[in-house]
Design an enzyme around this catalytic site. Structure first.
Site, PDB file in Angstrom:
ATOM      1  CD  GLU A  37     -10.737   7.020   1.589  1.00  0.00           C
ATOM      2  OE1 GLU A  37      -9.859   5.833   1.801  1.00  0.00           O
ATOM      3  OE2 GLU A  37     -11.134   7.962   1.843  1.00  0.00           O
ATOM      4  CD  GLU A  65      -9.169   8.275  -4.268  1.00  0.00           C
ATOM      5  OE1 GLU A  65     -10.250   7.288  -3.270  1.00  0.00           O
ATOM      6  OE2 GLU A  65      -8.370   8.587  -3.336  1.00  0.00           O
ATOM      7  CG  HIS A 119      -8.325   8.690   4.124  1.00  0.00           C
ATOM      8  ND1 HIS A 119      -8.385   9.233   3.330  1.00  0.00           N
ATOM      9  CD2 HIS A 119      -7.784   9.812   5.132  1.00  0.00           C
ATOM     10  CE1 HIS A 119      -7.677   9.859   3.059  1.00  0.00           C
ATOM     11  NE2 HIS A 119      -7.472  10.502   4.022  1.00  0.00           N
ATOM     12  CG  HIS A 143      -6.812   6.153  -0.099  1.00  0.00           C
ATOM     13  ND1 HIS A 143      -6.886   7.011   0.911  1.00  0.00           N
ATOM     14  CD2 HIS A 143      -5.740   5.995  -0.597  1.00  0.00           C
ATOM     15  CE1 HIS A 143      -5.461   7.194   1.274  1.00  0.00           C
ATOM     16  NE2 HIS A 143      -4.899   6.797   0.890  1.00  0.00           N
TER      17      HIS A 143
END
Length: 297
Positions: free
Chosen positions: A65, A267, A62, A208
């Site tokens: 990110e 994450e 992403h 991420h």
């Protein structure tokens, strides 16, 4: 003197220059291209070690990110240095990991998207006009997750893709969440599938942001040893282990579904994307033990 400075943003050009310097200083790894982005940027793939255990890591699926590339670049340098000088990394013998593990790293899956967020709009048509139209003529791209065509690369994989296609609100190219007109429509996603099919990884770890947690299951397809790995990741990092969430079509989802092997989506950090670089040291400190555990556990 360090080559990697994780306290400034990594765009594609800086990443490529640093990778060349790292491999020149520590000639114990190899680099290749696994494909090209929409704008023709070569997607680099680094291999460290030739052990029996095959582990894959990636970052910056992403665009906003991109701080995950900073983490991965620092890890590459720390790991190569520790191997080269026969040092421990976080108390673990780097040379032992090198001998036991073949480590595959794609430090920037989405180079066009990262450059859009970090550098601004490309001066190349039709992408200049298209990107501005998708972004409603706004030249700020902090909310942009997609590739340069407005497709979310981590919604591109054939793991119940149709479910995501049906329920995602964007039905056309958008800064985030649009899964495309069909699975694997984007060259970056195709490159990741081709790499995975070629090297048949034993486990994969995708970086991420954000949430300080990680996801390790998918549709009860994950193997039994995935729970052991998740427990070790949780122990060494303090991140919360989450078995499943209501999400499909991600790289980790596809890997678990097809190969029935452990896959993880980490994450990193906590806050609003893009996370500020003021957090990078604390993020790296908690991520490093997980990356190492993915090789030794």
């Amino acid at each position: 003197m360090r080559i990697v400075n994780m306290h400034v943003p990594y765009n594609y050009e800086r990443m490529q220059e640093n990778l060349v310097r790292l491999l020149n200083r520590y000639p114990i790894a190899s680099i290749e291209s696994i494909g090209q982005s929409v704008l023709g940027k070569l997607i680099p793939h680094i291999v460290i070690g030739d052990g029996d255990k095959s582990v894959h890591m990636n970052a910056s699926f992403h665009a906003n990110e991109w701080i995950t590339t900073n983490v991965m670049m620092r890890f590459i340098e720390d790991y190569l240095r520790a191997i080269y000088y026969d040092e421990n990394l976080n108390g673990i013998s780097a040379r032992k990991l090198y001998q036991d593990t073949s480590l595959s790293i794609v430090p920037m899956v989405n180079p066009d998207g990262v450059d859009l967020v970090v550098n601004g709009v490309p001066c190349l048509e039709p992408y200049y006009s298209t990107v501005l139209e998708i972004n409603k003529e706004c030249e700020g791209f902090t909310g942009w997750k997609a590739n340069i065509r407005g497709v979310d690369l981590n919604n591109q994989f054939p793991a119940n893709w149709a479910i995501e296609k049906e329920r995602k609100i964007p039905k056309r190219p958008a800064p985030r969440d649009y899964p495309g007109q069909c699975p694997l429509s984007e060259p970056e996603a195709i490159a990741m599938v081709n790499l995975t099919e070629r090297l048949q990884f034993d486990r994969v770890v995708a970086l991420h942001t954000q949430g300080e947690e990680f996801y390790w299951g998918y549709m009860d397809c994950e193997p039994k040893d995935a729970a052991h790995l998740a427990s070790e990741f949780e122990r060494v990092s303090g991140y919360r282990a989450v078995r499943t969430i209501d999400s499909h079509a991600g790289y980790k989802d596809w890997f678990i579904l097809i190969y029935k092997r452990p896959g993880f989506t980490l994450e990193l950090g906590r806050g609003i994307n893009p996370l500020p670089l003021s957090m990078i040291s604390s993020i790296y400190k908690r991520t490093l033990p997980i990356l190492l555990a993915s090789m030794y556990a």
